[in-house]
Write an enzyme that holds these catalytic residues in place. Structure first.
Site, PDB file in Angstrom:
ATOM      1  N   ARG A 101      35.170   7.281 -41.926  1.00  0.00           N
ATOM      2  CA  ARG A 101      33.870   6.602 -41.891  1.00  0.00           C
ATOM      3  C   ARG A 101      32.851   7.557 -42.500  1.00  0.00           C
ATOM      4  NH1 ARG A 101      29.403   6.424 -38.584  1.00  0.00           N
ATOM      5  NH2 ARG A 101      28.472   4.360 -38.243  1.00  0.00           N
ATOM      6  N   LYS A 131      27.931  15.132 -39.738  1.00  0.00           N
ATOM      7  CA  LYS A 131      27.642  15.360 -38.315  1.00  0.00           C
ATOM      8  C   LYS A 131      27.327  16.815 -38.019  1.00  0.00           C
ATOM      9  CE  LYS A 131      29.541  11.249 -36.280  1.00  0.00           C
ATOM     10  NZ  LYS A 131      30.643  10.611 -35.580  1.00  0.00           N
TER      11      LYS A 131
HETATM   12  N1  HH2 Z   1      29.705   7.739 -35.522  1.00  0.00           N
HETATM   13  C1  HH2 Z   1      28.468   7.206 -35.508  1.00  0.00           C
HETATM   14  C2  HH2 Z   1      28.291   5.841 -35.320  1.00  0.00           C
HETATM   15  N2  HH2 Z   1      29.335   5.016 -35.182  1.00  0.00           N
HETATM   16  N3  HH2 Z   1      31.681   4.690 -35.055  1.00  0.00           N
HETATM   17  C3  HH2 Z   1      32.919   5.192 -35.046  1.00  0.00           C
HETATM   18  N4  HH2 Z   1      33.974   4.373 -34.884  1.00  0.00           N
HETATM   19  N5  HH2 Z   1      33.145   6.529 -35.208  1.00  0.00           N
HETATM   20  C4  HH2 Z   1      32.134   7.416 -35.381  1.00  0.00           C
HETATM   21  O1  HH2 Z   1      32.415   8.628 -35.509  1.00  0.00           O
HETATM   22  C5  HH2 Z   1      30.790   6.909 -35.369  1.00  0.00           C
HETATM   23  C6  HH2 Z   1      30.600   5.517 -35.199  1.00  0.00           C
HETATM   24  C7  HH2 Z   1      27.290   8.107 -35.712  1.00  0.00           C
HETATM   25  O2  HH2 Z   1      26.957   8.201 -37.067  1.00  0.00           O
HETATM   26  P1  HH2 Z   1      25.808   7.360 -37.815  1.00  0.00           P
HETATM   27  O3  HH2 Z   1      26.113   5.904 -37.785  1.00  0.00           O
HETATM   28  O4  HH2 Z   1      25.640   7.913 -39.167  1.00  0.00           O
HETATM   29  O5  HH2 Z   1      24.478   7.690 -37.026  1.00  0.00           O
HETATM   30  P2  HH2 Z   1      23.614   6.924 -35.946  1.00  0.00           P
HETATM   31  O6  HH2 Z   1      24.473   6.699 -34.755  1.00  0.00           O
HETATM   32  O7  HH2 Z   1      22.463   7.845 -35.699  1.00  0.00           O
HETATM   33  O8  HH2 Z   1      23.192   5.611 -36.538  1.00  0.00           O
END
Ligand code: HH2
Length: 394
Positions: A368, A334
């Site tokens: 995660r 992040k």
């Molecule tokens: N962060 C993201 C998405 N889902 N869920 C939880 N519970 N906690 C988090 O910190 C979290 C989450 C964002 O990361 P990512 O899925 O890699 O990216 P994107 O939202 O662009 O798909």
């Protein structure tokens, strides 16, 4: 017969010497604020082993007899409050937990075990690793890579082989500024992937969605957990649907919505505000009929937070334990890592490993992550370091 006695003054000194430790140890701990002590005797296996698991990382110091039949536990009230919220839900434990809670005038509840995909997950024993699978064209770090069903299943298989405990499947990017995806499109992206991973790989899957219809369809296709980044604020039906489905739900804190959350996030004091937001989400879930052991909380790194908010939350992650629910930490690749290092998404793996180790030190139950193999190894070292350091054996 197990006996539990609150030990103070001379009784505390006697307990220390019974176990073969110097009384001066007691004075040191009392000085450090560990003022509430309990002396448990008559323990037999498997009680001591499970006691260790429950105590892991709660800020409770423990001194034990070499044969494991007696243990002296000391901590401040807030450490006991966090621990009691998660005492093992097993026979033999109820009387110990109840006795301690009663002596301290603290609430007594049993939330240490969650039934997840047909298994009991004993929170506190180790850190679980959630592997990220984004079936999206635009996710911030892996957008477009796993849109094809075959590529998605192959990536899930790789993460499982590297030690992921479960796979988080998402069909809508929640990166700052992202536009919402129509429900029909999210269903089309997510459901076949969930089904294929569950059937072909026998994997545990969580579904990263705030839409109740997508959560329902994914659970019907085999998902075992709902991951709602809006903490029930995105869809008024989500709480009810989660209760009906009877699966664990991750409630994440967010300020605003993904579209506007990074425009001007503000807090007077970020930790208490996040705690309050999570408590409101959990209370909403409980009111709709979600069982307490099915609630997991998450501070939501990067979700309506500036760098200083994210770093403060990470440094004070352990405070989330006072809510009494397992905690998930999602820092992988992040911007908080990128901002500190001045590096792009592709070069944030070491920085992420640092945040993962700090999350374990902050008593996270789940991390995660994208880079599963590296983070599984990071977690193992952090678990070995932080989870079993508070025991003092003669
Ligand atoms: N962060 C993201 C998405 N889902 N869920 C939880 N519970 N906690 C988090 O910190 C979290 C989450 C964002 O990361 P990512 O899925 O890699 O990216 P994107 O939202 O662009 O798909």
């Amino acid at each position: 017969m197990v006996t539990v006695v609150q030990a103070k003054g001379e009784e505390l000194e006697r307990a220390f010497s019974t176990l073969g430790f110097l009384n001066s140890e007691a004075a040191l701990h009392v000085e450090a604020g560990r003022t509430e002590w309990f002396f448990c005797r008559g323990l037999t296996e498997p009680l001591p082993r499970r006691l260790h698991a429950a105590l892991i990382g709660e800020g409770i110091v423990r001194y034990e007899a070499a044969d494991g039949t007696a243990i002296l536990l000391g901590g401040c009230r807030s450490a006991w409050r966090a621990l009691l919220a998660r005492f093992p839900d097993e026979s033999g434990w109820t009387e110990i937990g109840e006795r301690i809670a009663k002596s301290l005038g603290l609430p007594w509840s049993l939330r240490a075990v969650t039934r997840l995909a047909g298994e009991d997950w004993h929170w506190g024993e180790r850190t679980y690793v959630m592997g990220i699978l984004n079936v999206t064209p635009d996710s911030f770090s892996d957008g477009g890579k796993y849109l094809d069903l075959g590529a998605a299943v192959a990536h899930a298989e790789k993460m499982l082989a590297e030690g992921a405990d479960f796979i988080d499947v998402g069909g809508e990017s929640t990166r700052p500024g992202a536009d919402p995806v129509p429900e029909s499109e999210e269903l089309r992206r997510v459901v076949p992937v969930v089904e294929a991973i569950v059937k072909r790989l026998s994997a545990r899957v969580s579904v990263d969605t705030y839409k109740s219809a997508v959560a329902k369809a994914a659970v019907e296709a085999g998902a075992a957990v709902i991951n709602d980044v809006t903490g029930l604020r995105g869809d008024p039906r989500m709480a009810e649907v989660a209760a009906e489905l009877g699966v664990p739900i991750i409630l994440q804190h967010i300020q605003g919505s993904p579209k506007n959350m990074q425009q001007d996030p503000r807090y007077v004091s970020v930790v208490p505000e996040v705690l309050q937001g999570l408590k409101d989400s959990a209370d909403r879930a409980l009111a709709a009929g979600v069982r307490p052991e099915n609630i997991i909380v998450d501070p939501g790194f990067g979700f309506g937070k500036r760098l200083e908010h994210n770093l403060t939350l990470l440094a004070r992650l352990a405070e989330l334990r006072t809510l009494g629910y397992p905690v998930l930490s999602g820092t992988s690749r992040k911007s908080m890592v990128g901002a500190v290092l001045g590096l792009p998404v592709s070069e944030r793996v070491e920085g992420t490993a640092a945040t993962v180790a700090l999350s374990v030190a902050g008593r996270a139950d789940i991390v995660r992550v994208h880079d599963v193999g590296i983070m599984v190894r990071t977690v193992k070292v952090a678990d070995a370091t932080f989870r079993d350091q508070l025991v003092v054996r003669r």
